[in-house]
Design a protein around this motif. Structure first.
Motif, PDB file in Angstrom:
ATOM      1  N   ARG A   1      18.028   9.248  56.435  1.00 35.37           N
ATOM      2  CA  ARG A   1      18.024  10.501  55.672  1.00 35.37           C
ATOM      3  C   ARG A   1      19.388  10.644  55.018  1.00 35.37           C
ATOM      4  O   ARG A   1      20.432  10.485  55.670  1.00 35.37           O
ATOM      5  CB  ARG A   1      17.750  11.697  56.582  1.00 35.37           C
ATOM      6  N   ALA A   2      19.397  10.925  53.727  1.00 40.11           N
ATOM      7  CA  ALA A   2      20.658  11.121  53.024  1.00 40.11           C
ATOM      8  C   ALA A   2      21.435  12.270  53.662  1.00 40.11           C
ATOM      9  O   ALA A   2      20.859  13.158  54.310  1.00 40.11           O
ATOM     10  CB  ALA A   2      20.392  11.423  51.549  1.00 40.11           C
ATOM     11  N   GLY A   3      22.753  12.265  53.484  1.00 43.14           N
ATOM     12  CA  GLY A   3      23.580  13.340  54.023  1.00 43.14           C
ATOM     13  C   GLY A   3      23.283  14.673  53.359  1.00 43.14           C
ATOM     14  O   GLY A   3      22.485  14.772  52.425  1.00 43.14           O
ATOM     15  N   GLU A   4      23.944  15.700  53.835  1.00 45.95           N
ATOM     16  CA  GLU A   4      23.732  17.062  53.337  1.00 45.95           C
ATOM     17  C   GLU A   4      23.956  17.143  51.823  1.00 45.95           C
ATOM     18  O   GLU A   4      24.884  16.545  51.274  1.00 45.95           O
ATOM     19  CB  GLU A   4      24.712  17.998  54.049  1.00 45.95           C
ATOM     20  N   SER A   5      23.074  17.896  51.149  1.00 45.29           N
ATOM     21  CA  SER A   5      23.210  18.089  49.698  1.00 45.29           C
ATOM     22  C   SER A   5      24.032  19.342  49.394  1.00 45.29           C
ATOM     23  O   SER A   5      24.313  20.156  50.283  1.00 45.29           O
ATOM     24  CB  SER A   5      21.831  18.226  49.058  1.00 45.29           C
ATOM     25  N   GLU A   6      24.383  19.507  48.128  1.00 43.47           N
ATOM     26  CA  GLU A   6      25.114  20.697  47.705  1.00 43.47           C
ATOM     27  C   GLU A   6      24.279  21.954  47.971  1.00 43.47           C
ATOM     28  O   GLU A   6      24.798  22.968  48.435  1.00 43.47           O
ATOM     29  CB  GLU A   6      25.458  20.606  46.219  1.00 43.47           C
ATOM     30  N   PHE A   7      22.978  21.878  47.684  1.00 42.59           N
ATOM     31  CA  PHE A   7      22.114  23.028  47.937  1.00 42.59           C
ATOM     32  C   PHE A   7      22.037  23.335  49.421  1.00 42.59           C
ATOM     33  O   PHE A   7      22.069  24.508  49.836  1.00 42.59           O
ATOM     34  CB  PHE A   7      20.705  22.777  47.376  1.00 42.59           C
ATOM     35  N   GLU A   8      21.901  22.285  50.244  1.00 41.88           N
ATOM     36  CA  GLU A   8      21.814  22.500  51.694  1.00 41.88           C
ATOM     37  C   GLU A   8      23.108  23.086  52.240  1.00 41.88           C
ATOM     38  O   GLU A   8      23.087  23.863  53.200  1.00 41.88           O
ATOM     39  CB  GLU A   8      21.488  21.180  52.396  1.00 41.88           C
ATOM     40  N   SER A   9      24.229  22.743  51.621  1.00 41.81           N
ATOM     41  CA  SER A   9      25.531  23.245  52.100  1.00 41.81           C
ATOM     42  C   SER A   9      25.654  24.759  51.922  1.00 41.81           C
ATOM     43  O   SER A   9      26.426  25.406  52.635  1.00 41.81           O
ATOM     44  CB  SER A   9      26.675  22.538  51.377  1.00 41.81           C
ATOM     45  N   ILE A  10      24.881  25.322  50.964  1.00 43.58           N
ATOM     46  CA  ILE A  10      24.905  26.776  50.788  1.00 43.58           C
ATOM     47  C   ILE A  10      23.637  27.415  51.355  1.00 43.58           C
ATOM     48  O   ILE A  10      23.351  28.589  51.099  1.00 43.58           O
ATOM     49  CB  ILE A  10      25.095  27.162  49.302  1.00 43.58           C
ATOM     50  N   GLY A  11      22.864  26.623  52.098  1.00 44.35           N
ATOM     51  CA  GLY A  11      21.733  27.152  52.840  1.00 44.35           C
ATOM     52  C   GLY A  11      20.497  27.444  52.030  1.00 44.35           C
ATOM     53  O   GLY A  11      19.693  28.302  52.409  1.00 44.35           O
ATOM     54  N   LEU A  12      20.283  26.708  50.911  1.00 45.20           N
ATOM     55  CA  LEU A  12      19.130  26.962  50.061  1.00 45.20           C
ATOM     56  C   LEU A  12      18.178  25.758  50.017  1.00 45.20           C
ATOM     57  O   LEU A  12      18.618  24.608  50.044  1.00 45.20           O
ATOM     58  CB  LEU A  12      19.572  27.290  48.629  1.00 45.20           C
ATOM     59  N   ILE A  13      16.875  26.044  49.937  1.00 46.23           N
ATOM     60  CA  ILE A  13      15.850  25.015  49.778  1.00 46.23           C
ATOM     61  C   ILE A  13      15.775  24.620  48.317  1.00 46.23           C
ATOM     62  O   ILE A  13      15.700  25.472  47.428  1.00 46.23           O
ATOM     63  CB  ILE A  13      14.475  25.531  50.250  1.00 46.23           C
ATOM     64  N   ASN A  14      15.821  23.306  48.048  1.00 42.08           N
ATOM     65  CA  ASN A  14      15.711  22.816  46.669  1.00 42.08           C
ATOM     66  C   ASN A  14      14.842  21.561  46.667  1.00 42.08           C
ATOM     67  O   ASN A  14      15.283  20.486  47.065  1.00 42.08           O
ATOM     68  CB  ASN A  14      17.088  22.502  46.088  1.00 42.08           C
TER      69      ASN A  14
ATOM     70  N   PRO B   1      20.595  15.246  58.793  1.00 40.40           N
ATOM     71  CA  PRO B   1      21.247  14.622  57.629  1.00 40.40           C
ATOM     72  C   PRO B   1      22.142  13.448  58.052  1.00 40.40           C
ATOM     73  O   PRO B   1      22.937  13.566  58.990  1.00 40.40           O
ATOM     74  CB  PRO B   1      22.088  15.768  57.042  1.00 40.40           C
ATOM     75  N   GLY B   2      21.941  12.307  57.397  1.00 47.80           N
ATOM     76  CA  GLY B   2      22.740  11.126  57.716  1.00 47.80           C
ATOM     77  C   GLY B   2      22.251  10.326  58.908  1.00 47.80           C
ATOM     78  O   GLY B   2      22.883   9.343  59.301  1.00 47.80           O
ATOM     79  N   GLU B   3      21.092  10.677  59.460  1.00 46.35           N
ATOM     80  CA  GLU B   3      20.583   9.950  60.644  1.00 46.35           C
ATOM     81  C   GLU B   3      19.925   8.633  60.237  1.00 46.35           C
ATOM     82  O   GLU B   3      19.273   8.533  59.200  1.00 46.35           O
ATOM     83  CB  GLU B   3      19.591  10.811  61.415  1.00 46.35           C
ATOM     84  N   VAL B   4      20.086   7.628  61.099  1.00 46.70           N
ATOM     85  CA  VAL B   4      19.537   6.283  60.881  1.00 46.70           C
ATOM     86  C   VAL B   4      18.602   5.934  62.034  1.00 46.70           C
ATOM     87  O   VAL B   4      18.920   6.206  63.203  1.00 46.70           O
ATOM     88  CB  VAL B   4      20.655   5.223  60.806  1.00 46.70           C
ATOM     89  N   ARG B   5      17.448   5.331  61.704  1.00 47.94           N
ATOM     90  CA  ARG B   5      16.543   4.822  62.743  1.00 47.94           C
ATOM     91  C   ARG B   5      16.019   3.453  62.350  1.00 47.94           C
ATOM     92  O   ARG B   5      15.729   3.206  61.183  1.00 47.94           O
ATOM     93  CB  ARG B   5      15.346   5.764  62.945  1.00 47.94           C
ATOM     94  N   PHE B   6      15.884   2.612  63.365  1.00 49.58           N
ATOM     95  CA  PHE B   6      15.322   1.274  63.170  1.00 49.58           C
ATOM     96  C   PHE B   6      13.857   1.292  63.579  1.00 49.58           C
ATOM     97  O   PHE B   6      13.512   1.779  64.654  1.00 49.58           O
ATOM     98  CB  PHE B   6      16.098   0.274  64.018  1.00 49.58           C
ATOM     99  N   VAL B   7      12.993   0.792  62.701  1.00 52.22           N
ATOM    100  CA  VAL B   7      11.549   0.745  62.991  1.00 52.22           C
ATOM    101  C   VAL B   7      11.047  -0.656  62.684  1.00 52.22           C
ATOM    102  O   VAL B   7      11.242  -1.160  61.577  1.00 52.22           O
ATOM    103  CB  VAL B   7      10.766   1.751  62.124  1.00 52.22           C
ATOM    104  N   ASP B   8      10.424  -1.318  63.648  1.00 50.81           N
ATOM    105  CA  ASP B   8       9.812  -2.623  63.381  1.00 50.81           C
ATOM    106  C   ASP B   8       8.509  -2.735  64.160  1.00 50.81           C
ATOM    107  O   ASP B   8       8.102  -1.814  64.853  1.00 50.81           O
ATOM    108  CB  ASP B   8      10.768  -3.779  63.702  1.00 50.81           C
ATOM    109  N   ALA B   9       7.855  -3.871  64.008  1.00 51.34           N
ATOM    110  CA  ALA B   9       6.528  -4.034  64.621  1.00 51.34           C
ATOM    111  C   ALA B   9       6.569  -3.856  66.135  1.00 51.34           C
ATOM    112  O   ALA B   9       5.656  -3.281  66.730  1.00 51.34           O
ATOM    113  CB  ALA B   9       5.960  -5.399  64.255  1.00 51.34           C
ATOM    114  N   SER B  10       7.631  -4.337  66.776  1.00 51.82           N
ATOM    115  CA  SER B  10       7.685  -4.259  68.229  1.00 51.82           C
ATOM    116  C   SER B  10       7.922  -2.832  68.718  1.00 51.82           C
ATOM    117  O   SER B  10       7.755  -2.541  69.893  1.00 51.82           O
ATOM    118  CB  SER B  10       8.796  -5.170  68.762  1.00 51.82           C
ATOM    119  N   SER B  11       8.334  -1.937  67.811  1.00 51.04           N
ATOM    120  CA  SER B  11       8.592  -0.560  68.224  1.00 51.04           C
ATOM    121  C   SER B  11       7.386   0.337  68.001  1.00 51.04           C
ATOM    122  O   SER B  11       7.463   1.533  68.207  1.00 51.04           O
ATOM    123  CB  SER B  11       9.797   0.009  67.453  1.00 51.04           C
ATOM    124  N   ILE B  12       6.278  -0.218  67.540  1.00 52.84           N
ATOM    125  CA  ILE B  12       5.080   0.584  67.310  1.00 52.84           C
ATOM    126  C   ILE B  12       4.217   0.542  68.574  1.00 52.84           C
ATOM    127  O   ILE B  12       3.596  -0.471  68.869  1.00 52.84           O
ATOM    128  CB  ILE B  12       4.283   0.056  66.108  1.00 52.84           C
TER     129      ILE B  12
END
Length: 290
Positions: A75-88, A259-270
């Motif tokens: 997930r991309a890091g926080e956006s400018e809109f998110e930094s001011i608490g608005l949904i965009n 925001p900024g979280e990373v996860r690894f997903v592969d066949a063995s994790s299903i």
């Protein structure tokens, strides 16, 4: 004349076929048994000469039997809109700088890039598939710079990874999204209230369709590659991951990405799908649950 006579005398006598006699035609013509004729023809040399048929991967379905590639979700890091608490979520504004990373979001994305490096995501090679939403593409560029990935391996995605359209909640406080998730928990087909400014109002099922299309493209286009999917929001990734593991789509928010979280997903994790312990959730055909 003597020469001609000698040459003629040297020609061996011709053995002519006896004249045709209708009374004895059964000795010359026998009816053909079609089945015997076909089975008597050997076709194995012909088949052996044919080129091998390529394995067909078929239509991509959720949950998949296996994955051809390995995947990292970011997930991309926080956006400018998110930094001011608005949904965009209006796609009209997705490439504007206001939809880009905030200063905090840039730091979160650098951390995500370092996490990917520590996980060995791009050892050898990898492909980065970001939404063209400003913050996602900025995140992809940061990941490429930190992990030593050539920019030619950034493949912008133009629609399948758009942030989930939240309709009438557009421009509202971020806390309003809890109402959306409350509806999601009841049915994946419930849409947020509509609005007339061009912002889509997408249900979980709507998002599920497009992220499944994305996976179909990736699983067809690449083979045994590493692919980093960069989304501008959490919902694309939670709905996609729920589909991959066979989780009831009503529970996708249980898998929420910060925001900024990373996860690894592969066949063995299903894992093999397991019914939730709660009696509230009963799904006989995951992830298509109503």
């Amino acid at each position: 004349m003597k020469t001609t006579s000698l040459a003629y005398n040297c020609i061996p006598p011709l053995h002519l076929t006896p004249p045709f006699n209708p009374k004895t035609q059964h000795n010359y013509f026998k009816p053909i048994d079609r089945r015997h004729f076909l089975t008597s023809i050997s076709i194995s040399p012909f088949l052996a000469s044919l080129p091998p048929v390529a394995e067909s991967r078929g239509l991509f379905q959720m949950p998949p039997v296996r994955l051809i590639n390995r995947y990292f979700f970011v997930r991309a890091g926080e956006s400018e809109f998110e930094s001011i608490g608005l949904i965009n979520t209006n796609p009209v504004a997705k490439t504007s700088m206001d939809s880009g990373l905030s200063e905090k979001g840039k730091k979160q994305t650098v951390k995500a890039a370092l996490d990917l490096k520590e996980m060995g995501a791009c050892e050898g090679s990898c492909w980065i598939w970001p939404s063209i939403t400003q913050r996602s593409y900025q995140a992809a560029e940061i990941i490429a710079a930190v992990d030593g990935v050539n920019r030619s391996r950034i493949v912008p995605e133009y629609s399948f990874l758009d942030a989930r359209g939240l309709g009438a909640y557009e421009g509202k406080n971020l806390e309003s999204i809890t109402k959306v998730y409350a509806s999601d928990s009841l049915s994946p087909n419930i849409k947020p209230p509509p609005i007339n400014d061009g912002t889509p109002n997408e249900s979980v099922a709507d998002v599920f369709v497009r992220v499944t299309q994305l996976m179909s493209i990736l699983e067809t286009q690449y083979s045994e590659e590493t692919i980093i999917i960069v989304s501008p929001d959490s919902d694309n990734l939670t709905i996609l991951q729920a589909g991959l593991i066979g989780l009831d789509l009503r529970r996708h928010n249980d898998l929420s990405f910060a925001p900024g979280e990373v996860r690894f997903v592969d066949a063995s994790s299903i894992p093999i799908y397991k019914q939730p312990a709660s009696a509230v959730y009963k799904c006989l055909n995951p992830p298509s649950c109503t």
